[in-house]
Design a protein around this motif. Structure first.
Motif, PDB file in Angstrom:
ATOM      1  N   GLY A  98       0.592  -1.068   0.164  1.00 22.70           N
ATOM      2  CA  GLY A  98      -0.163  -0.155  -0.003  1.00 22.70           C
ATOM      3  C   GLY A  98       0.965   1.230   0.015  1.00 22.70           C
ATOM      4  N   PRO A  99       0.371   2.277   0.086  1.00 28.14           N
ATOM      5  CA  PRO A  99       0.776   3.664  -0.488  1.00 28.14           C
ATOM      6  C   PRO A  99       1.248   4.491   0.627  1.00 28.14           C
ATOM      7  N   ASP A 100       1.368   3.803   2.208  1.00 28.21           N
ATOM      8  CA  ASP A 100       2.533   3.874   3.348  1.00 28.21           C
ATOM      9  C   ASP A 100       3.258   2.544   3.996  1.00 28.21           C
ATOM     10  N   ARG A 101       3.062   1.322   3.205  1.00 27.70           N
ATOM     11  CA  ARG A 101       4.228   0.641   3.575  1.00 27.70           C
ATOM     12  C   ARG A 101       5.793   1.163   4.316  1.00 27.70           C
ATOM     13  N   VAL A 102       6.129   2.011   3.260  1.00 27.38           N
ATOM     14  CA  VAL A 102       8.095   2.353   3.395  1.00 27.38           C
ATOM     15  C   VAL A 102       8.096   3.651   4.511  1.00 27.38           C
ATOM     16  N   LYS A 103       6.851   3.984   4.977  1.00 24.77           N
ATOM     17  CA  LYS A 103       6.744   5.199   5.934  1.00 24.77           C
ATOM     18  C   LYS A 103       6.556   4.249   7.235  1.00 24.77           C
ATOM     19  N   LEU A 104       5.633   3.086   6.587  1.00 25.09           N
ATOM     20  CA  LEU A 104       5.441   2.333   8.151  1.00 25.09           C
ATOM     21  C   LEU A 104       6.727   1.335   9.033  1.00 25.09           C
ATOM     22  N   GLN A 105       7.162   1.025   7.601  1.00 29.66           N
ATOM     23  CA  GLN A 105       8.207   0.219   8.293  1.00 29.66           C
ATOM     24  C   GLN A 105       9.617   1.191   8.940  1.00 29.66           C
ATOM     25  N   ALA A 106       9.457   2.068   8.112  1.00 33.49           N
ATOM     26  CA  ALA A 106      10.856   3.487   8.669  1.00 33.49           C
ATOM     27  C   ALA A 106       9.823   3.879  10.622  1.00 33.49           C
ATOM     28  N   MET A 107       8.637   3.730  10.674  1.00 33.49           N
ATOM     29  CA  MET A 107       8.302   4.236  11.946  1.00 33.49           C
ATOM     30  C   MET A 107       8.247   3.350  12.679  1.00 33.49           C
ATOM     31  N   ALA A 108       8.602   2.088  12.234  1.00 32.84           N
ATOM     32  CA  ALA A 108       8.722   0.635  13.402  1.00 32.84           C
ATOM     33  C   ALA A 108       9.690   0.451  13.836  1.00 32.84           C
ATOM     34  N   PRO A 109       9.363  -0.159  15.194  1.00 34.64           N
ATOM     35  CA  PRO A 109      11.252  -0.455  15.343  1.00 34.64           C
ATOM     36  C   PRO A 109      11.058  -1.448  14.996  1.00 34.64           C
ATOM     37  N   GLU A 110      12.553  -1.680  14.592  1.00 34.26           N
ATOM     38  CA  GLU A 110      13.617  -2.583  14.495  1.00 34.26           C
ATOM     39  C   GLU A 110      13.589  -3.918  15.634  1.00 34.26           C
ATOM     40  N   ASN A 111      13.367  -5.172  14.483  1.00 35.75           N
ATOM     41  CA  ASN A 111      12.933  -6.371  15.226  1.00 35.75           C
ATOM     42  C   ASN A 111      12.797  -7.503  14.298  1.00 35.75           C
ATOM     43  N   ASP A 112      14.416  -9.021  14.801  1.00 35.36           N
ATOM     44  CA  ASP A 112      14.353  -9.548  13.477  1.00 35.36           C
ATOM     45  C   ASP A 112      13.628 -10.153  13.723  1.00 35.36           C
ATOM     46  N   ARG A 113      12.370 -10.338  14.740  1.00 43.72           N
ATOM     47  CA  ARG A 113      11.429 -11.403  14.832  1.00 43.72           C
ATOM     48  C   ARG A 113      10.116 -11.466  13.447  1.00 43.72           C
ATOM     49  N   VAL A 114      10.293  -9.607  13.453  1.00 50.92           N
ATOM     50  CA  VAL A 114       9.289  -9.555  12.650  1.00 50.92           C
ATOM     51  C   VAL A 114       9.759  -9.277  11.089  1.00 50.92           C
ATOM     52  N   ARG A 115       8.694  -9.464  10.103  1.00 50.23           N
ATOM     53  CA  ARG A 115       8.451  -9.637   8.695  1.00 50.23           C
ATOM     54  C   ARG A 115       8.036  -9.556   7.623  1.00 50.23           C
ATOM     55  N   TRP A 116       8.196  -8.049   7.052  1.00 46.38           N
ATOM     56  CA  TRP A 116       7.831  -8.095   6.347  1.00 46.38           C
ATOM     57  C   TRP A 116       7.603  -8.339   4.674  1.00 46.38           C
ATOM     58  N   HIS A 117       6.504  -9.016   4.075  1.00 43.82           N
ATOM     59  CA  HIS A 117       6.290 -10.181   3.086  1.00 43.82           C
ATOM     60  C   HIS A 117       5.595  -9.132   1.739  1.00 43.82           C
ATOM     61  N   GLY A 118       5.251  -7.550   1.814  1.00 44.06           N
ATOM     62  CA  GLY A 118       4.502  -7.042   0.366  1.00 44.06           C
ATOM     63  C   GLY A 118       2.897  -8.556   0.439  1.00 44.06           C
ATOM     64  N   ALA A 119       2.905  -7.678  -0.694  1.00 45.41           N
ATOM     65  CA  ALA A 119       1.352  -7.566  -0.861  1.00 45.41           C
ATOM     66  C   ALA A 119       1.154  -9.689  -1.349  1.00 45.41           C
ATOM     67  N   SER A 120       0.150  -9.867  -0.908  1.00 47.80           N
ATOM     68  CA  SER A 120      -0.307 -11.984  -1.007  1.00 47.80           C
ATOM     69  C   SER A 120      -1.458 -11.890  -2.471  1.00 47.80           C
ATOM     70  N   PRO A 121      -1.145 -12.431  -2.494  1.00 49.39           N
ATOM     71  CA  PRO A 121      -2.360 -13.008  -3.427  1.00 49.39           C
ATOM     72  C   PRO A 121      -3.905 -13.049  -2.831  1.00 49.39           C
ATOM     73  N   GLY A 122      -3.545 -14.045  -1.191  1.00 44.86           N
ATOM     74  CA  GLY A 122      -5.198 -13.692  -0.843  1.00 44.86           C
ATOM     75  C   GLY A 122      -4.689 -14.764   0.944  1.00 44.86           C
ATOM     76  N   PRO A 123      -5.299 -14.674   1.290  1.00 45.48           N
ATOM     77  CA  PRO A 123      -5.447 -15.312   2.993  1.00 45.48           C
ATOM     78  C   PRO A 123      -5.225 -16.351   2.630  1.00 45.48           C
ATOM     79  N   ASP A 124      -5.206 -17.496   2.221  1.00 48.77           N
ATOM     80  CA  ASP A 124      -4.275 -18.923   2.096  1.00 48.77           C
ATOM     81  C   ASP A 124      -2.759 -18.713   2.342  1.00 48.77           C
ATOM     82  N   HIS A 125      -2.371 -17.864   1.322  1.00 54.31           N
ATOM     83  CA  HIS A 125      -1.080 -17.573   1.050  1.00 54.31           C
ATOM     84  C   HIS A 125      -0.782 -16.836   2.580  1.00 54.31           C
TER      85      HIS A 125
END
Length: 634
Positions: free
Chosen positions: A501-528
């Motif tokens: 979405g349009p705010d993804r880069v900003k939101l990642q920058a706002m969030a505290p860094e944590n190696d247990r957090v993974r940002w996957h990007g767009a998903s083709p659907g719920p099951d994925h």
């Protein structure tokens, strides 16, 4: 060897649909004239797919992909292109090679050549080099659709060349199109906002603007049966024409008042003035009416575009189910198609029209319009009601209520009040959106629903795998969830975030860094997305009816959510999920700590959620509620 050079490897890519007989003829011609080339076939699901599957044993050397849906031409070609690194020949299943394409393959090996087509033999009349067209404009496109393009050949208003070209400044028809792998790698694949038609010409425009050349080879090594896969079925032919028009509008530039919108306005004039267009309209309207169940009104649904959103997915599911129940259904997109287009059943008519052109042919005068509540959809509805005095309009609201003020502007609320009824998502949703303004005396409740799913059951385990699936905009609060979990570093958890979405880069920058957090990007659907986590988190500060919660409940995933919008209704006031009353990092940390420490607490909530989803939030339940509203306003 080609012209003294070693021939580059060539893969033949075919996307089949409906007609196994045409595909067999096509494959036989490839075997005869391009033996040794790799051949890949993608079959888009249709009533003809069983017959296409039978060809698999006849052609064991072909690499087959059988799609479980009709994903469209662009997505299918992109899928096949990902399976090869060769130059590619895109060959229509209703095309038949009559020669080895030697000159075309030689031309493709020239520097900076992106695409080549041979001349094409067909039954349309005119020179075999009409496969090459001049640069597209609104006027040229309208003249072409009117049937006068060939008569005006060479004039400024025609997209037909006056004589056989070599280099092409417009586009080459895609029935037999050779594409350079180097150009494909540089430019990327087809734009999948094009479902059928337009994707090849848009790609060629990108190629031309980036310094690549388009070449018409001086050989007629292919014969094409235009419209062959759709021939004989008036509604299939109408769908093909609707998609062709939409592709042309997107190619020209579709926006509210852009060239594509002017083009669709011109088409509407042609449809009502030109005799051949009027005859086509009458024939197709009669065919659609003949298929409708007597006594069922025509249904016209709108959406700005079919993007990956809850409201948009609901429109597609509703359209499909209403069609299955015998209603003649049309879905009008007011801005673009989108990634949900392949999920629309072929029985549903799909059109692209700007909001100020509410001219959509329906098979019966008895009609009900169902729109969302956006400025464009309300504008479309106002125009449609003016043109259809006996038609009824239901305005379906999907917006979260604004805190402490009216949800809709005064002008929009006034238009909504003129509808024949407003549909809200839950009693709580209706109360919230009418707390500060009047919308309509007549209202209905129709919760969103999802197809029935397999309850996978919840098994408590550690680490507790938390996750989000949403459009990445700031009010969804992924950064707040990460901040809350940052206070729980002593506990065993992981967090997977799915969505773009349009705010993804900003939101990642706002969030505290944590190696247990993974940002996957767009998903083709719920099951994925749900494969990567076991507990859905919805930390939004505002929601109307988050469909992702229903998707999770239906599959037996426990849910933790902010208590906003319809969420307390969805989660049965906390009996079918965890509610976080205050949308702060501290409140979320407090709510998450006990369930991460003891995940077994979630087991009964997950089971209750699955039962609740199966009872209240299915496509059948949603459509039943809409049918009640439709019957009430007629």
């Amino acid at each position: 060897m080609i012209d003294g050079q070693a021939a580059r490897p060539l893969s033949v890519l075919v996307v089949s649909y409906r007609r196994a007989d045409l595909l067999r003829r096509c494959l036989d011609s490839v075997h005869k004239h391009l033996s040794g080339c790799r051949v890949l076939v993608w079959d888009n699901l249709s009533e003809g797919s069983p017959a296409v599957r039978e060809l698999q044993s006849e052609y064991p050397g072909v690499e087959w992909v059988f799609s479980d849906s009709n994903v469209g031409y662009a997505a299918a070609i992109n899928g096949l292109a990902a399976r090869t690194e060769d130059d590619m020949l895109l060959l229509n299943p209703d095309a038949e090679l009559t020669g080895p394409l030697a000159k075309s393959r030689a031309a493709l090996q020239q520097p900076r050549v992106a695409a080549v087509s041979p001349k094409v033999q067909d039954d349309a009349g005119g020179p075999d080099w009409d496969v090459a067209r001049r640069k597209q404009t609104v006027l040229r496109s309208l003249v072409s659709h009117s049937g006068y393009g060939k008569r005006l050949r060479g004039k400024a208003l025609s997209d037909y060349y006056p004589q056989q070209p070599g280099a092409v400044d417009g586009y080459l028809s895609g029935c037999c199109l050779l594409i350079s792998r180097s150009a494909w790698n540089e430019l990327g694949g087809f734009d999948q906002k094009f479902f059928l038609y337009g994707e090849e010409s848009e790609w060629q425009r990108r190629a031309h603007s980036n310094g690549w050349r388009l070449i018409l080879a001086d050989e007629a090594d292919v014969r094409h049966a235009a419209g062959g896969t759709m021939a004989g079925d008036p509604l299939a032919e109408r769908r093909a024409r609707d998609l062709l028009r939409a592709g042309q509008a997107e190619m020209l530039g579709m926006s509210n008042y852009g060239p594509g919108a002017i083009f669709t306005a011109g088409l509407n004039v042609l449809d009502r003035v030109q005799r051949s267009h009027r005859q086509d309209r009458s024939r197709e309207k009669a065919a659609a009416k003949a298929r409708a169940v007597p006594g069922k009104p025509s249904i016209l649904l709108t959406s700005n575009e079919l993007c990956q959103g809850g409201a948009e997915r609901q429109r597609v599911l509703l359209a499909n189910e209403l069609s299955r129940r015998g209603y003649p259904v049309t879905l009008a997109c007011l801005q673009h198609f989108g990634p949900l287009t392949p999920e629309l059943d072929p029985s549903v008519r799909l059109v692209l029209t700007p909001w100020w052109q509410p001219l959509v042919d329906l098979p019966t005068n008895d009609a009900v319009l169902i729109t969302g509540v956006t400025n464009t959809e309300a504008g479309f509805a106002a125009g449609w009601k003016a043109l259809n005095r006996h038609g009824k309009w239901l305005a379906a609201t999907h917006e979260p209520a604004e805190a402490g003020k009216p949800t809709y502007g005064d002008k929009l609320a006034k238009v909504i009040s003129r509808s024949d009824g407003v549909i809200a998502l839950s009693p709580r949703h209706w109360d919230a959106i009418t707390r500060h303004q009047h919308l309509n005396q007549n209202h209905f409740i129709a919760p969103n629903g999802v197809p029935k799913q397999q309850d996978r059951g919840f098994t408590p385990k550690k680490p507790v795998r938390l996750g989000m699936l949403c459009r990445m905009v700031e009010h969804k609060n992924p950064h707040l969830l990460i901040e809350a979990l940052d206070e729980l570093k002593d506990l065993d958890w992981t967090l997977d975030l799915h969505g773009d979405g349009p705010d993804r880069v900003k939101l990642q920058a706002m969030a505290p860094e944590n190696d247990r957090v993974r940002w996957h990007g767009a998903s083709p659907g719920p099951d994925h997305a749900f494969q990567t986590f076991d507990v859905l988190c919805v930390p939004s500060r505002a929601e109307a009816f988050p469909l992702v919660i229903v998707e999770a409940m239906a599959r037996g995933l426990p849910v933790v959510s902010s208590a906003v919008g319809s969420v307390p209704d969805l989660l049965d006031n906390g009996s079918a999920g965890v509610l976080v009353e205050t949308v702060t990092a501290a409140a979320w940390a407090t709510a998450l700590r006990p369930i991460i420490e003891e995940p077994a607490r979630l087991t009964p909530l997950a089971a209750a959620g699955a039962r609740r989803a199966a009872e209240l939030y299915t496509v059948d339940a949603m459509t039943d509620a809409y049918e009640t509203a439709i019957a009430a306003v007629r």
